[in-house]
Design a protein around this motif. Structure first.
Motif, PDB file in Angstrom:
ATOM      1  N   VAL A   1       0.880  -1.134   0.033  1.00 32.95           N
ATOM      2  CA  VAL A   1       0.230  -0.006  -0.192  1.00 32.95           C
ATOM      3  C   VAL A   1       0.891   1.204  -0.062  1.00 32.95           C
ATOM      4  CG1 VAL A   1      -1.937  -1.073   1.137  1.00 32.95           C
ATOM      5  CG2 VAL A   1      -0.027  -0.222   2.096  1.00 32.95           C
ATOM      6  N   ASN A   2       0.340   2.290  -0.335  1.00 32.81           N
ATOM      7  CA  ASN A   2       0.821   3.722  -0.138  1.00 32.81           C
ATOM      8  C   ASN A   2       0.855   4.344   1.158  1.00 32.81           C
ATOM      9  OD1 ASN A   2       1.845   3.474  -2.932  1.00 32.81           O
ATOM     10  ND2 ASN A   2      -0.339   4.468  -3.346  1.00 32.81           N
ATOM     11  N   VAL A   3       1.758   5.056   1.631  1.00 36.10           N
ATOM     12  CA  VAL A   3       1.397   6.105   2.614  1.00 36.10           C
ATOM     13  C   VAL A   3       0.767   7.442   1.850  1.00 36.10           C
ATOM     14  CG1 VAL A   3       2.504   7.688   4.433  1.00 36.10           C
ATOM     15  CG2 VAL A   3       3.325   5.383   3.932  1.00 36.10           C
ATOM     16  N   ASP A   4      -0.418   7.141   1.744  1.00 35.10           N
ATOM     17  CA  ASP A   4      -1.383   8.439   0.961  1.00 35.10           C
ATOM     18  C   ASP A   4      -1.200   9.642   1.594  1.00 35.10           C
ATOM     19  OD1 ASP A   4      -1.731   6.693  -1.342  1.00 35.10           O
ATOM     20  OD2 ASP A   4      -3.703   5.829  -0.190  1.00 35.10           O
ATOM     21  N   ASN A   5      -1.161   9.752   3.001  1.00 35.46           N
ATOM     22  CA  ASN A   5      -1.171  11.075   3.525  1.00 35.46           C
ATOM     23  C   ASN A   5       0.320  11.886   3.464  1.00 35.46           C
ATOM     24  OD1 ASN A   5      -0.683  13.072   5.565  1.00 35.46           O
ATOM     25  ND2 ASN A   5      -2.153  12.106   6.809  1.00 35.46           N
ATOM     26  N   GLU A   6       0.057  12.953   2.634  1.00 32.59           N
ATOM     27  CA  GLU A   6       1.268  13.539   2.051  1.00 32.59           C
ATOM     28  C   GLU A   6       2.284  14.164   3.155  1.00 32.59           C
ATOM     29  OE1 GLU A   6       2.424  17.264  -0.925  1.00 32.59           O
ATOM     30  OE2 GLU A   6       0.915  15.809  -1.518  1.00 32.59           O
ATOM     31  N   GLU A   7       1.452  14.727   4.150  1.00 27.36           N
ATOM     32  CA  GLU A   7       2.157  15.516   5.241  1.00 27.36           C
ATOM     33  C   GLU A   7       3.027  14.241   6.045  1.00 27.36           C
ATOM     34  OE1 GLU A   7      -0.521  17.668   7.493  1.00 27.36           O
ATOM     35  OE2 GLU A   7      -0.683  19.071   6.053  1.00 27.36           O
ATOM     36  N   LEU A   8       2.399  13.253   6.296  1.00 25.50           N
ATOM     37  CA  LEU A   8       3.018  12.182   6.913  1.00 25.50           C
ATOM     38  C   LEU A   8       4.086  11.695   6.324  1.00 25.50           C
ATOM     39  CD1 LEU A   8       2.539  10.401   9.662  1.00 25.50           C
ATOM     40  CD2 LEU A   8       1.287   8.723   8.294  1.00 25.50           C
ATOM     41  N   PHE A   9       3.904  11.410   5.098  1.00 17.14           N
ATOM     42  CA  PHE A   9       5.115  10.841   4.279  1.00 17.14           C
ATOM     43  C   PHE A   9       6.265  11.903   4.323  1.00 17.14           C
ATOM     44  CE2 PHE A   9       7.461   9.384   0.497  1.00 17.14           C
ATOM     45  CZ  PHE A   9       7.573   8.030   0.800  1.00 17.14           C
ATOM     46  N   GLU A  10       6.007  13.215   4.051  1.00 16.53           N
ATOM     47  CA  GLU A  10       6.976  14.347   4.143  1.00 16.53           C
ATOM     48  C   GLU A  10       7.812  14.076   5.758  1.00 16.53           C
ATOM     49  OE1 GLU A  10       7.727  18.900   2.913  1.00 16.53           O
ATOM     50  OE2 GLU A  10       5.839  18.225   3.904  1.00 16.53           O
ATOM     51  N   GLU A  11       6.905  13.983   6.607  1.00 13.11           N
ATOM     52  CA  GLU A  11       7.627  13.925   7.839  1.00 13.11           C
ATOM     53  C   GLU A  11       8.492  12.550   7.895  1.00 13.11           C
ATOM     54  OE1 GLU A  11       6.385  13.081  12.423  1.00 13.11           O
ATOM     55  OE2 GLU A  11       4.712  13.417  10.985  1.00 13.11           O
ATOM     56  N   VAL A  12       8.028  11.399   7.460  1.00 14.38           N
ATOM     57  CA  VAL A  12       9.103  10.325   7.485  1.00 14.38           C
ATOM     58  C   VAL A  12      10.347  10.412   6.717  1.00 14.38           C
ATOM     59  CG1 VAL A  12       7.931   9.009   5.822  1.00 14.38           C
ATOM     60  CG2 VAL A  12       8.828   7.610   8.032  1.00 14.38           C
ATOM     61  N   LEU A  13      10.005  11.039   5.573  1.00 13.58           N
ATOM     62  CA  LEU A  13      11.502  11.468   4.846  1.00 13.58           C
ATOM     63  C   LEU A  13      12.157  12.382   5.702  1.00 13.58           C
ATOM     64  CD1 LEU A  13      10.120  12.078   1.156  1.00 13.58           C
ATOM     65  CD2 LEU A  13      11.532  10.255   1.727  1.00 13.58           C
ATOM     66  N   LYS A  14      11.816  13.325   6.318  1.00 14.93           N
ATOM     67  CA  LYS A  14      12.672  14.067   7.151  1.00 14.93           C
ATOM     68  C   LYS A  14      13.098  13.311   8.139  1.00 14.93           C
ATOM     69  CE  LYS A  14      10.267  18.547   6.449  1.00 14.93           C
ATOM     70  NZ  LYS A  14       9.146  19.502   7.051  1.00 14.93           N
TER      71      LYS A  14
ATOM     72  N   GLU B   1      15.357  15.937   1.352  1.00 17.99           N
ATOM     73  CA  GLU B   1      16.666  15.133   1.218  1.00 17.99           C
ATOM     74  C   GLU B   1      16.774  13.919   2.192  1.00 17.99           C
ATOM     75  OE1 GLU B   1      19.751  18.107   2.267  1.00 17.99           O
ATOM     76  OE2 GLU B   1      19.737  19.068   0.362  1.00 17.99           O
ATOM     77  N   GLY B   2      15.666  13.341   2.161  1.00 18.95           N
ATOM     78  CA  GLY B   2      15.442  11.900   2.883  1.00 18.95           C
ATOM     79  C   GLY B   2      16.312  10.674   2.241  1.00 18.95           C
ATOM     80  N   ASN B   3      15.934   9.670   2.607  1.00 22.59           N
ATOM     81  CA  ASN B   3      16.798   8.384   2.063  1.00 22.59           C
ATOM     82  C   ASN B   3      15.725   7.523   1.585  1.00 22.59           C
ATOM     83  OD1 ASN B   3      19.375   8.856   3.217  1.00 22.59           O
ATOM     84  ND2 ASN B   3      18.545   8.570   5.098  1.00 22.59           N
ATOM     85  N   LEU B   4      15.465   7.363   0.089  1.00 25.37           N
ATOM     86  CA  LEU B   4      14.477   6.847  -0.221  1.00 25.37           C
ATOM     87  C   LEU B   4      14.791   5.758  -1.496  1.00 25.37           C
ATOM     88  CD1 LEU B   4      11.243   7.121  -0.814  1.00 25.37           C
ATOM     89  CD2 LEU B   4      11.803   8.647  -2.861  1.00 25.37           C
TER      90      LEU B   4
ATOM     91  N   ASN C   1      19.570  12.512  -4.800  1.00 26.91           N
ATOM     92  CA  ASN C   1      19.956  11.078  -4.313  1.00 26.91           C
ATOM     93  C   ASN C   1      18.875  10.250  -3.755  1.00 26.91           C
ATOM     94  OD1 ASN C   1      22.717  11.821  -4.715  1.00 26.91           O
ATOM     95  ND2 ASN C   1      23.024  12.754  -3.109  1.00 26.91           N
ATOM     96  N   PHE C   2      18.617   9.147  -4.648  1.00 27.30           N
ATOM     97  CA  PHE C   2      17.754   7.967  -4.180  1.00 27.30           C
ATOM     98  C   PHE C   2      18.093   6.817  -5.138  1.00 27.30           C
ATOM     99  CE2 PHE C   2      15.856  10.303  -7.876  1.00 27.30           C
ATOM    100  CZ  PHE C   2      15.264   9.160  -8.624  1.00 27.30           C
ATOM    101  N   THR C   3      17.530   5.644  -4.688  1.00 24.22           N
ATOM    102  CA  THR C   3      17.801   4.589  -5.672  1.00 24.22           C
ATOM    103  C   THR C   3      16.255   4.051  -6.015  1.00 24.22           C
ATOM    104  OG1 THR C   3      17.804   3.150  -3.601  1.00 24.22           O
ATOM    105  CG2 THR C   3      20.008   3.909  -4.506  1.00 24.22           C
ATOM    106  N   CYS C   4      16.333   2.965  -7.076  1.00 21.99           N
ATOM    107  CA  CYS C   4      14.969   2.538  -7.590  1.00 21.99           C
ATOM    108  C   CYS C   4      15.486   1.014  -7.950  1.00 21.99           C
ATOM    109  CB  CYS C   4      14.547   3.267  -8.778  1.00 21.99           C
ATOM    110  SG  CYS C   4      15.520   3.315 -10.029  1.00 21.99           S
ATOM    111  N   GLU C   5      14.557   0.122  -8.052  1.00 23.54           N
ATOM    112  CA  GLU C   5      14.715  -1.159  -8.724  1.00 23.54           C
ATOM    113  C   GLU C   5      13.569  -1.501  -9.914  1.00 23.54           C
ATOM    114  OE1 GLU C   5      13.493  -2.857  -4.786  1.00 23.54           O
ATOM    115  OE2 GLU C   5      11.499  -3.648  -5.796  1.00 23.54           O
TER     116      GLU C   5
END
Length: 382
Positions: free
Chosen positions: A151-164, A195-198, A221-225
């Motif tokens: 699933v996604n973390v659809d809450n944009e504010e929450l996802f921004e917080e976790v990126l920080k 500038e989080g780790n994604l 900076n991020f990685t993908c698969e």
């Protein structure tokens, strides 16, 4: 164990050479054109290729809660058969791996099996509900990988917080993006500011790759698969998340690999029972034939085995901050011996995995895993 593998081609990200390799006490002791065997055991690897074993950042082991689909024992044995000695298991178990109790259940059970190395991923939000962050400080004692995969973390504010927080507390978020390009665009826009780790999971579309190119070219900076099945197949309604793309999407993925925009190949091994698959559960059981599918695609598109080793071993080892996955003296003997000249038909009835769900039965592939070595021990032999 103390033994020599002779007459092999040795391939990793940096080199291709021929010769012998001596393994002693779990370490690569010596690599040379010729090593005198003396009284040591010898494996004749004539016609075979030795590489660093594979590392998979994206598997589903279904344990706890869905043991009829897979469990830690069958999942790890299937991984070894596929040439993988380190796997990272997603958190969408039952109960969800979002707390100390569930994490310790998994890790304690893993220690009893101890077949391959395991990084257990924690969810980002409690119960994968996308509403409330888990206790990150508590779970960081066990893992540096966090994902609400499935699933996604659809809450944009929450996802921004976790990126920080991922930057502040030094962990990596593995993001599941559905609808794919739309959520990738959102995540990369947020990443540019935080500038989080994604790490972006299982891309499959040309427009997704174009977004990744855009942001990587900007220096973000991020990685993908990409998964083996999204490289190997297209235009199919067989249910998998994300769905199979079109041929132009597959061509874009292959070009993205050649240009260096896609960092790793991860299987998204997703075993299901026959009944659950008939009910529409998305996913493919594929870790045992992942190398063969990837090698077949690389062979057809003139992509080197060095690049395959980079994407299935070296880059994953760097992301996980492990010892670099290279065949070098002094490094741990985590290795896979493959026969590049062998062709076979996929047959899920031979899978060790409980999941037999694949649309590829009968498809011809090139390259077969003949032996997997972990810490110098032969843990799988064809």
């Amino acid at each position: 164990m103390d033994y020599i593998i002779k007459n092999i081609k040795i391939v990793d990200k940096r080199k291709t050479l021929k010769g012998d390799l001596w393994i002693k006490d779990g370490i690569i002791k010596k690599i040379s054109n010729h090593i005198d065997a003396g009284d040591k055991s010898v494996i004749n690897g004539k016609g075979l290729t030795l590489m660093p074993s594979f590392i998979d950042l994206h598997v589903h082991l279904r344990d706890p809660g869905y043991l009829y689909k897979e469990d830690l024992y069958t999942g790890q044995r299937a991984a070894l058969k596929g040439g993988f000695t380190h796997i990272c298991a997603m958190a969408n178990t039952n109960p969800v791996c979002d707390n100390k109790k569930t994490m310790e259940y998994i890790l304690n059970k893993h220690k009893k099996n101890n077949h391959c190395n395991l990084t257990q991923i924690s969810s980002i939000t409690k119960g994968l509900q996308g509403k409330e962050l888990i206790d990150l400080e508590e779970m960081l004692k066990y893992t540096k990988l966090f994902s609400d995969d499935g699933v996604n973390v659809d809450n944009e504010e929450l996802f921004e917080e976790v990126l920080k927080l991922s930057k502040e507390m030094y962990f990596t978020i593995l993001t599941h993006c559905e609808p794919e390009a739309e959520v990738i665009k959102r995540d990369l826009e947020l990443l540019e500011n935080t500038e989080g780790n994604l790490h972006i999971c299982h891309i499959s579309l040309k427009k997704s790759l174009n977004l990744i190119k855009k942001y990587k070219d900007k220096g973000i900076n991020f990685t993908c698969e990409v998964t083996p099945h999204h490289l190997f197949h297209w235009n199919d309604k067989y249910r998998v998340n994300p769905s199979f793309g079109k041929k132009e999407d597959v061509n874009a993925m292959i070009k993205g690999i050649k240009e260096g925009y896609i960092d790793i190949i991860a299987t998204d091994h997703a075993p299901h029972s026959e009944e659950d698959k008939l009910k529409g559960s998305p996913g493919i059981s594929g870790i045992e034939v992942a190398f063969s599918k990837v090698y077949t695609v690389f062979k057809e598109n003139n992509i080197s085995l060095n690049k395959l080793s980079e994407m299935m071993s070296y880059n994953p080892s760097r992301i996980l901050e492990l010892e670099e996955a290279l065949v070098e003296e002094g490094k741990r003997a985590d290795l896979v011996l493959v026969d590049l000249n062998q062709s076979y038909s996929v047959d899920s009835s031979t899978f060790i995995s409980k999941g037999k769900n694949t649309p590829f039965n009968g498809r011809r592939v090139w390259g077969k895993v003949m032996m997997t070595i972990r810490d110098g021990e032969i843990v799988y032999k064809d």
